[in-house]
Design a protein around this motif. Structure first.
Motif, mmCIF file in Angstrom:
data_model
loop_
_atom_site.group_PDB
_atom_site.id
_atom_site.type_symbol
_atom_site.label_atom_id
_atom_site.label_comp_id
_atom_site.label_asym_id
_atom_site.label_seq_id
_atom_site.Cartn_x
_atom_site.Cartn_y
_atom_site.Cartn_z
ATOM 1 N N ILE A 1 18.795 -43.893 29.435
ATOM 2 C CA ILE A 1 19.991 -44.225 28.659
ATOM 3 C C ILE A 1 20.694 -45.438 29.259
ATOM 4 C CG2 ILE A 1 22.314 -43.419 28.057
ATOM 5 C CD1 ILE A 1 20.999 -40.572 27.784
ATOM 6 N N ASP A 2 20.821 -45.475 30.574
ATOM 7 C CA ASP A 2 21.456 -46.612 31.232
ATOM 8 C C ASP A 2 20.694 -47.900 30.935
ATOM 9 O OD1 ASP A 2 23.303 -47.850 33.355
ATOM 10 O OD2 ASP A 2 21.279 -48.336 34.066
ATOM 11 N N CYS A 3 19.378 -47.858 31.022
ATOM 12 C CA CYS A 3 18.573 -49.061 30.784
ATOM 13 C C CYS A 3 18.697 -49.535 29.337
ATOM 14 C CB CYS A 3 17.119 -48.803 31.160
ATOM 15 S SG CYS A 3 16.864 -48.640 32.944
ATOM 16 N N VAL A 4 18.624 -48.614 28.387
ATOM 17 C CA VAL A 4 18.738 -48.988 26.976
ATOM 18 C C VAL A 4 20.130 -49.545 26.696
ATOM 19 C CG1 VAL A 4 18.753 -48.104 24.600
ATOM 20 C CG2 VAL A 4 16.938 -47.409 26.190
ATOM 21 N N HIS A 5 21.155 -48.887 27.216
ATOM 22 C CA HIS A 5 22.520 -49.369 26.985
ATOM 23 C C HIS A 5 22.770 -50.698 27.700
ATOM 24 C CE1 HIS A 5 24.071 -45.185 25.589
ATOM 25 N NE2 HIS A 5 23.108 -45.671 24.839
ATOM 26 N N GLY A 6 21.952 -50.989 28.702
ATOM 27 C CA GLY A 6 22.035 -52.275 29.391
ATOM 28 C C GLY A 6 21.216 -53.362 28.722
ATOM 29 N N GLY A 7 20.547 -53.032 27.607
ATOM 30 C CA GLY A 7 19.822 -54.045 26.849
ATOM 31 C C GLY A 7 18.318 -54.055 27.021
ATOM 32 N N ALA A 8 17.744 -53.104 27.736
ATOM 33 C CA ALA A 8 16.290 -53.089 27.944
ATOM 34 C C ALA A 8 15.565 -52.658 26.671
ATOM 35 C CB ALA A 8 15.933 -52.146 29.087
ATOM 36 N N SER A 9 14.558 -53.437 26.299
ATOM 37 C CA SER A 9 13.727 -53.090 25.149
ATOM 38 C C SER A 9 12.591 -52.216 25.641
ATOM 39 C CB SER A 9 13.180 -54.355 24.479
ATOM 40 O OG SER A 9 12.322 -54.003 23.419
ATOM 41 N N VAL A 10 12.799 -50.909 25.592
ATOM 42 C CA VAL A 10 11.809 -49.957 26.096
ATOM 43 C C VAL A 10 11.557 -48.862 25.057
ATOM 44 C CG1 VAL A 10 12.168 -50.383 28.565
ATOM 45 C CG2 VAL A 10 13.640 -48.745 27.366
ATOM 46 N N SER A 11 11.441 -49.294 23.785
ATOM 47 C CA SER A 11 11.076 -48.432 22.657
ATOM 48 C C SER A 11 12.232 -47.673 22.028
ATOM 49 C CB SER A 11 9.982 -47.430 23.041
ATOM 50 O OG SER A 11 8.857 -48.079 23.578
ATOM 51 N N PHE A 12 13.449 -47.863 22.480
ATOM 52 C CA PHE A 12 14.590 -47.123 21.956
ATOM 53 C C PHE A 12 15.689 -48.081 21.517
ATOM 54 C CE2 PHE A 12 12.426 -44.271 24.858
ATOM 55 C CZ PHE A 12 12.330 -43.115 24.099
ATOM 56 N N MET A 13 16.463 -47.640 20.534
ATOM 57 C CA MET A 13 17.585 -48.420 20.024
ATOM 58 C C MET A 13 18.887 -47.875 20.607
ATOM 59 S SD MET A 13 15.823 -50.502 18.247
ATOM 60 C CE MET A 13 17.093 -51.445 17.436
ATOM 61 N N ALA A 14 19.868 -48.768 20.746
ATOM 62 C CA ALA A 14 21.190 -48.370 21.235
ATOM 63 C C ALA A 14 22.081 -48.034 20.045
ATOM 64 C CB ALA A 14 21.805 -49.492 22.056
ATOM 65 N N PRO A 15 22.973 -47.120 20.213
ATOM 66 C CA PRO A 15 23.106 -46.247 21.381
ATOM 67 C C PRO A 15 22.039 -45.158 21.359
ATOM 68 C CG PRO A 15 24.751 -45.642 19.740
ATOM 69 C CD PRO A 15 24.014 -46.845 19.190
ATOM 70 N N LEU A 16 21.495 -44.869 22.515
ATOM 71 C CA LEU A 16 20.455 -43.851 22.638
ATOM 72 C C LEU A 16 21.114 -42.495 22.846
ATOM 73 C CD1 LEU A 16 17.542 -42.887 22.940
ATOM 74 C CD2 LEU A 16 17.622 -43.636 25.333
ATOM 75 N N PRO A 17 20.983 -41.584 21.870
ATOM 76 C CA PRO A 17 21.569 -40.259 22.046
ATOM 77 C C PRO A 17 20.870 -39.489 23.172
ATOM 78 C CG PRO A 17 20.889 -40.624 19.753
ATOM 79 C CD PRO A 17 20.330 -41.742 20.582
ATOM 80 N N ARG A 18 21.638 -38.741 23.922
ATOM 81 C CA ARG A 18 21.091 -37.991 25.049
ATOM 82 C C ARG A 18 19.990 -37.035 24.610
ATOM 83 N NH1 ARG A 18 21.585 -37.476 30.177
ATOM 84 N NH2 ARG A 18 21.240 -35.501 31.227
ATOM 85 N N ASP A 19 20.145 -36.377 23.455
ATOM 86 C CA ASP A 19 19.114 -35.432 23.024
ATOM 87 C C ASP A 19 17.782 -36.133 22.778
ATOM 88 O OD1 ASP A 19 20.216 -36.658 20.705
ATOM 89 O OD2 ASP A 19 19.721 -34.924 19.452
ATOM 90 N N LYS A 20 17.811 -37.371 22.296
ATOM 91 C CA LYS A 20 16.575 -38.129 22.081
ATOM 92 C C LYS A 20 15.937 -38.514 23.414
ATOM 93 C CE LYS A 20 14.723 -41.586 19.025
ATOM 94 N NZ LYS A 20 15.023 -42.440 17.875
#
Length: 186
Positions: free
Chosen positions: A38-57
């Motif tokens: 979650i920290d990486c995605v919210h920091g802008g990392a393109s690692v297969s997930f879109m922001a905001p990344l829900p915790r359950d996902k």
């Protein structure tokens, strides 16, 4: 006469341990791994997930990874600080088609933003090489955002740039990004 200048001894970097998690440890670490993702995605990392990344996902993703560890389809490595908190992670996906038993994919090399610029990513990449050798994998493949910091990390770690696919994926904010593919023989 000049006075001698005394310098305080350099403080050693905090102890970081890289280790492989077994199935039970992987399952028990799902929450901490989700925090890193979650920290990486919210920091802008393109690692297969879109922001905001829900915790359950994020939790569902890591449960699936833990199941893959239990099925011996992947190796899960983590970087921990002295207190045992997970700072980073990387995976070696070993389940390959019958005609590729010698190959593995490196995936989800993640370091929490609070722990970056401390050599943790380099330690994780060295550990993934060791894990590949232990698993008798001789060819490794990975991909990363074109133009990102990770490209330089992989090149320094001896990875060979294979090519770039423009507009291959989306950044967490929805912008298109190119992806650079790398390979390495171990």
């Amino acid at each position: 006469m000049t006075a001698a200048v005394r310098h305080a001894p350099a403080q050693p970097p905090s102890a970081t341990t890289i280790r492989r998690l077994g199935p039970n440890e992987a399952a028990a670490s799902v929450g901490a791994l989700a925090d890193v993702l979650i920290d990486c995605v919210h920091g802008g990392a393109s690692v297969s997930f879109m922001a905001p990344l829900p915790r359950d996902k994020a939790l569902a993703f890591w449960r699936n990874v833990a199941d893959g560890v239990a099925r011996n389809e992947r190796v899960l490595l983590v970087a921990e600080d002295a207190s045992g908190a997970i700072l980073g992670t990387v995976q070696l996906i070993t389940a390959m088609p019958d005609n590729q038993p010698h190959r593995a994919d490196v995936a989800k090399m993640l370091v929490h933003r609070r722990a970056r610029r401390q050599g943790i990513a380099q330690q994780l990449m060295a550990a993934v090489d060791d894990a590949a050798r232990a698993e008798r994998k001789t060819v490794l493949v990975l991909d990363t955002v074109t133009g990102g910091d990770a490209e330089r990390l992989y090149e320094r770690a001896g990875w060979q740039r294979v090519g770039v696919v423009p507009d291959y994926a989306l950044m967490p904010d929805g912008a298109l990004c190119g992806t650079t593919f790398f390979c390495k023989r171990v």
